[in-house]
Motif scaffolding. Structure first.
Motif, PDB file in Angstrom:
ATOM      1  N   MET A  29       3.488 -38.458  50.031  1.00 51.10           N
ATOM      2  CA  MET A  29       4.209 -39.554  49.387  1.00 51.10           C
ATOM      3  C   MET A  29       5.419 -39.958  50.217  1.00 51.10           C
ATOM      4  O   MET A  29       6.177 -39.104  50.679  1.00 51.10           O
ATOM      5  CB  MET A  29       4.657 -39.130  47.990  1.00 51.10           C
ATOM      6  CG  MET A  29       5.368 -40.220  47.197  1.00 51.10           C
ATOM      7  SD  MET A  29       4.340 -41.668  46.841  1.00 51.10           S
ATOM      8  CE  MET A  29       3.177 -40.982  45.667  1.00 51.10           C
ATOM      9  N   PHE A  30       5.584 -41.277  50.387  1.00 51.72           N
ATOM     10  CA  PHE A  30       6.650 -41.806  51.232  1.00 51.72           C
ATOM     11  C   PHE A  30       7.366 -42.952  50.519  1.00 51.72           C
ATOM     12  O   PHE A  30       6.789 -43.630  49.672  1.00 51.72           O
ATOM     13  CB  PHE A  30       6.070 -42.307  52.557  1.00 51.72           C
ATOM     14  CG  PHE A  30       5.266 -41.276  53.300  1.00 51.72           C
ATOM     15  CD1 PHE A  30       5.834 -40.518  54.305  1.00 51.72           C
ATOM     16  CD2 PHE A  30       3.934 -41.046  52.965  1.00 51.72           C
ATOM     17  CE1 PHE A  30       5.101 -39.549  54.972  1.00 51.72           C
ATOM     18  CE2 PHE A  30       3.182 -40.072  53.628  1.00 51.72           C
ATOM     19  CZ  PHE A  30       3.767 -39.330  54.628  1.00 51.72           C
ATOM     20  N   LEU A  31       8.639 -43.167  50.863  1.00 50.67           N
ATOM     21  CA  LEU A  31       9.391 -44.316  50.366  1.00 50.67           C
ATOM     22  C   LEU A  31       9.629 -45.259  51.533  1.00 50.67           C
ATOM     23  O   LEU A  31      10.176 -44.849  52.560  1.00 50.67           O
ATOM     24  CB  LEU A  31      10.716 -43.882  49.741  1.00 50.67           C
ATOM     25  CG  LEU A  31      10.628 -43.226  48.364  1.00 50.67           C
ATOM     26  CD1 LEU A  31      12.018 -42.965  47.810  1.00 50.67           C
ATOM     27  CD2 LEU A  31       9.844 -44.099  47.388  1.00 50.67           C
ATOM     28  N   GLN A  32       9.221 -46.529  51.363  1.00 48.42           N
ATOM     29  CA  GLN A  32       9.169 -47.454  52.489  1.00 48.42           C
ATOM     30  C   GLN A  32       9.818 -48.808  52.203  1.00 48.42           C
ATOM     31  O   GLN A  32       9.139 -49.786  51.942  1.00 48.42           O
ATOM     32  CB  GLN A  32       7.705 -47.690  52.877  1.00 48.42           C
ATOM     33  CG  GLN A  32       6.971 -46.451  53.349  1.00 48.42           C
ATOM     34  CD  GLN A  32       7.570 -45.833  54.585  1.00 48.42           C
ATOM     35  OE1 GLN A  32       7.908 -44.662  54.593  1.00 48.42           O
ATOM     36  NE2 GLN A  32       7.736 -46.613  55.634  1.00 48.42           N
ATOM     37  N   GLY A  33      11.118 -48.888  52.233  1.00 54.34           N
ATOM     38  CA  GLY A  33      11.789 -50.175  52.143  1.00 54.34           C
ATOM     39  C   GLY A  33      11.629 -50.893  50.815  1.00 54.34           C
ATOM     40  O   GLY A  33      11.366 -50.265  49.773  1.00 54.34           O
ATOM     41  N   LEU A  90       1.422 -43.862  49.144  1.00 53.55           N
ATOM     42  CA  LEU A  90       0.679 -42.626  48.880  1.00 53.55           C
ATOM     43  C   LEU A  90      -0.509 -42.534  49.824  1.00 53.55           C
ATOM     44  O   LEU A  90      -1.310 -43.468  49.911  1.00 53.55           O
ATOM     45  CB  LEU A  90       0.175 -42.611  47.431  1.00 53.55           C
ATOM     46  CG  LEU A  90      -0.856 -41.522  47.081  1.00 53.55           C
ATOM     47  CD1 LEU A  90      -0.222 -40.140  47.161  1.00 53.55           C
ATOM     48  CD2 LEU A  90      -1.444 -41.761  45.697  1.00 53.55           C
ATOM     49  N   LEU A  91      -0.621 -41.418  50.539  1.00 55.05           N
ATOM     50  CA  LEU A  91      -1.779 -41.151  51.389  1.00 55.05           C
ATOM     51  C   LEU A  91      -2.726 -40.231  50.607  1.00 55.05           C
ATOM     52  O   LEU A  91      -2.537 -39.015  50.565  1.00 55.05           O
ATOM     53  CB  LEU A  91      -1.343 -40.516  52.712  1.00 55.05           C
ATOM     54  CG  LEU A  91      -0.420 -41.370  53.588  1.00 55.05           C
ATOM     55  CD1 LEU A  91      -0.089 -40.643  54.885  1.00 55.05           C
ATOM     56  CD2 LEU A  91      -1.032 -42.737  53.886  1.00 55.05           C
ATOM     57  N   VAL A 137       6.903 -51.002  43.711  1.00 53.78           N
ATOM     58  CA  VAL A 137       5.591 -51.325  44.261  1.00 53.78           C
ATOM     59  C   VAL A 137       5.004 -50.071  44.903  1.00 53.78           C
ATOM     60  O   VAL A 137       5.739 -49.267  45.485  1.00 53.78           O
ATOM     61  CB  VAL A 137       5.705 -52.447  45.314  1.00 53.78           C
ATOM     62  CG1 VAL A 137       4.374 -52.683  46.020  1.00 53.78           C
ATOM     63  CG2 VAL A 137       6.193 -53.741  44.655  1.00 53.78           C
ATOM     64  N   VAL A 138       3.692 -49.898  44.776  1.00 48.13           N
ATOM     65  CA  VAL A 138       3.022 -48.749  45.377  1.00 48.13           C
ATOM     66  C   VAL A 138       1.891 -49.226  46.280  1.00 48.13           C
ATOM     67  O   VAL A 138       1.147 -50.144  45.924  1.00 48.13           O
ATOM     68  CB  VAL A 138       2.434 -47.810  44.304  1.00 48.13           C
ATOM     69  CG1 VAL A 138       1.659 -46.660  44.961  1.00 48.13           C
ATOM     70  CG2 VAL A 138       3.530 -47.250  43.408  1.00 48.13           C
ATOM     71  N   ILE A 139       1.793 -48.613  47.442  1.00 46.56           N
ATOM     72  CA  ILE A 139       0.631 -48.803  48.308  1.00 46.56           C
ATOM     73  C   ILE A 139      -0.153 -47.496  48.265  1.00 46.56           C
ATOM     74  O   ILE A 139       0.343 -46.452  48.700  1.00 46.56           O
ATOM     75  CB  ILE A 139       1.039 -49.129  49.759  1.00 46.56           C
ATOM     76  CG1 ILE A 139       1.889 -50.402  49.815  1.00 46.56           C
ATOM     77  CG2 ILE A 139      -0.203 -49.274  50.640  1.00 46.56           C
ATOM     78  CD1 ILE A 139       2.463 -50.700  51.196  1.00 46.56           C
ATOM     79  N   GLY A 140      -1.343 -47.550  47.720  1.00 46.92           N
ATOM     80  CA  GLY A 140      -2.196 -46.368  47.665  1.00 46.92           C
ATOM     81  C   GLY A 140      -3.220 -46.444  48.783  1.00 46.92           C
ATOM     82  O   GLY A 140      -4.158 -47.249  48.740  1.00 46.92           O
ATOM     83  N   LEU A 199       7.203 -44.007  58.791  1.00 46.97           N
ATOM     84  CA  LEU A 199       7.010 -43.348  57.503  1.00 46.97           C
ATOM     85  C   LEU A 199       8.178 -42.418  57.194  1.00 46.97           C
ATOM     86  O   LEU A 199       8.622 -41.653  58.052  1.00 46.97           O
ATOM     87  CB  LEU A 199       5.704 -42.550  57.481  1.00 46.97           C
ATOM     88  CG  LEU A 199       4.412 -43.357  57.559  1.00 46.97           C
ATOM     89  CD1 LEU A 199       3.194 -42.420  57.474  1.00 46.97           C
ATOM     90  CD2 LEU A 199       4.343 -44.396  56.457  1.00 46.97           C
ATOM     91  N   VAL A 200       8.662 -42.482  55.952  1.00 48.87           N
ATOM     92  CA  VAL A 200       9.774 -41.632  55.507  1.00 48.87           C
ATOM     93  C   VAL A 200       9.309 -40.802  54.302  1.00 48.87           C
ATOM     94  O   VAL A 200       9.119 -41.351  53.211  1.00 48.87           O
ATOM     95  CB  VAL A 200      11.001 -42.476  55.099  1.00 48.87           C
ATOM     96  CG1 VAL A 200      12.132 -41.571  54.663  1.00 48.87           C
ATOM     97  CG2 VAL A 200      11.443 -43.391  56.236  1.00 48.87           C
TER      98      VAL A 200
END
Length: 254
Positions: free
Chosen positions: A100-104, A115-116, A153-156, A248-249
């Motif tokens: 899980m990452f936080l991206q801007g 989420l990867l 917002v989430v990118i899965g 990625l953070v």
């Protein structure tokens, strides 16, 4: 003369007046809800109107249903998150998976989480640790939401996802927490790189997703990935792995 686009057939002003009227109506309902929930649980006094409004909106401004949902949340929060927050030390196995990452932020100022999915596996911490991790993630994302905004917002990303990553209990557990305890927080979810075999799991999970949440989920074609993200996210805020500029953070480092 006032433009006709701002007047209805009776000559009254539309637009702003209607918006004010709706806001006043909603605020009145919030006041009634507050009186009800504070009577049943005095700790409700510590909760702001925006939080109550999210629960009300999740139940279409039905005071009884919104109040019941909120009181259930309050009871859950006081037991499941008794210390007020979940720390990374309480979810070591989940943190170790680095999924899980936080991206801007998107163009509306909503924080973006990535989420990867192929990095998720059942671990020795079991379902309870996973649920704690979900709360840790959601609380961390919500803490980054700027004033005046309420959603994220989430990118899965399901690149490389396979049956070894399939974890129905975890998926349904996360969905339950999101819908029951963080209503009106999800702004949009982009599902990218979804393999064909994911359809089997999706068909099982889909009936458990409420209608409001379903409207916020978008499956993105690989060839349209960057262009779709660019519709709502500036390139400077898109992760590098999708052709943007942000490295990625990991959420625990954000």
């Amino acid at each position: 003369m006032m433009s006709t686009e701002y007047m209805n057939s009776n000559g009254s002003v539309n637009g702003k007046e209607e918006a004010v009227s709706e806001n006043d109506k909603e605020q009145a309902i919030i006041c009634l809800m507050r009186a009800l929930v504070e009577k049943k649980n005095p700790s409700s006094k510590e909760v702001d109107d925006l939080t109550l409004r999210r629960f009300l909106r999740a139940r279409d401004l039905d005071i009884e249903k919104g109040s019941a949902m909120f009181l259930k949340y309050l009871k859950w929060r006081q037991t499941f998150v008794s210390n007020g927050c979940i720390s990374p030390s309480e979810v070591p196995s989940e943190i170790k998976q680095n999924k899980m990452f936080l991206q801007g932020f998107d163009k509306k100022g909503r924080p973006i989480a990535l989420l990867l999915g192929a990095r998720h596996f059942q671990n020795k911490g079991g379902l309870n640790e996973f649920k704690r991790f979900v709360v840790y993630v959601l609380d961390t994302i919500c803490s980054r939401i700027p004033q005046g905004e309420e959603k994220f917002v989430v990118i899965g990303d399901l690149q490389g996802w396979g049956y070894a990553n399939s974890d129905l209990r975890a998926y349904l557990g996360a969905l339950c927490i999101l819908q029951d305890y963080y209503p009106e927080r999800l702004g949009k979810m982009f599902i990218v790189h979804a393999p064909y075999i994911f359809n089997t799991v999706w068909k099982i999970v889909y009936p458990f997703i409420d209608n409001n949440t379903k409207k916020k989920i978008v499956f993105v074609e690989d060839k349209k990935l960057k262009s779709t993200l660019l519709e709502e996210i500036d390139e400077s805020q898109i992760p590098e792995i999708y052709g943007g500029q942000l490295p990625l953070v990991p959420i625990q480092e954000a």
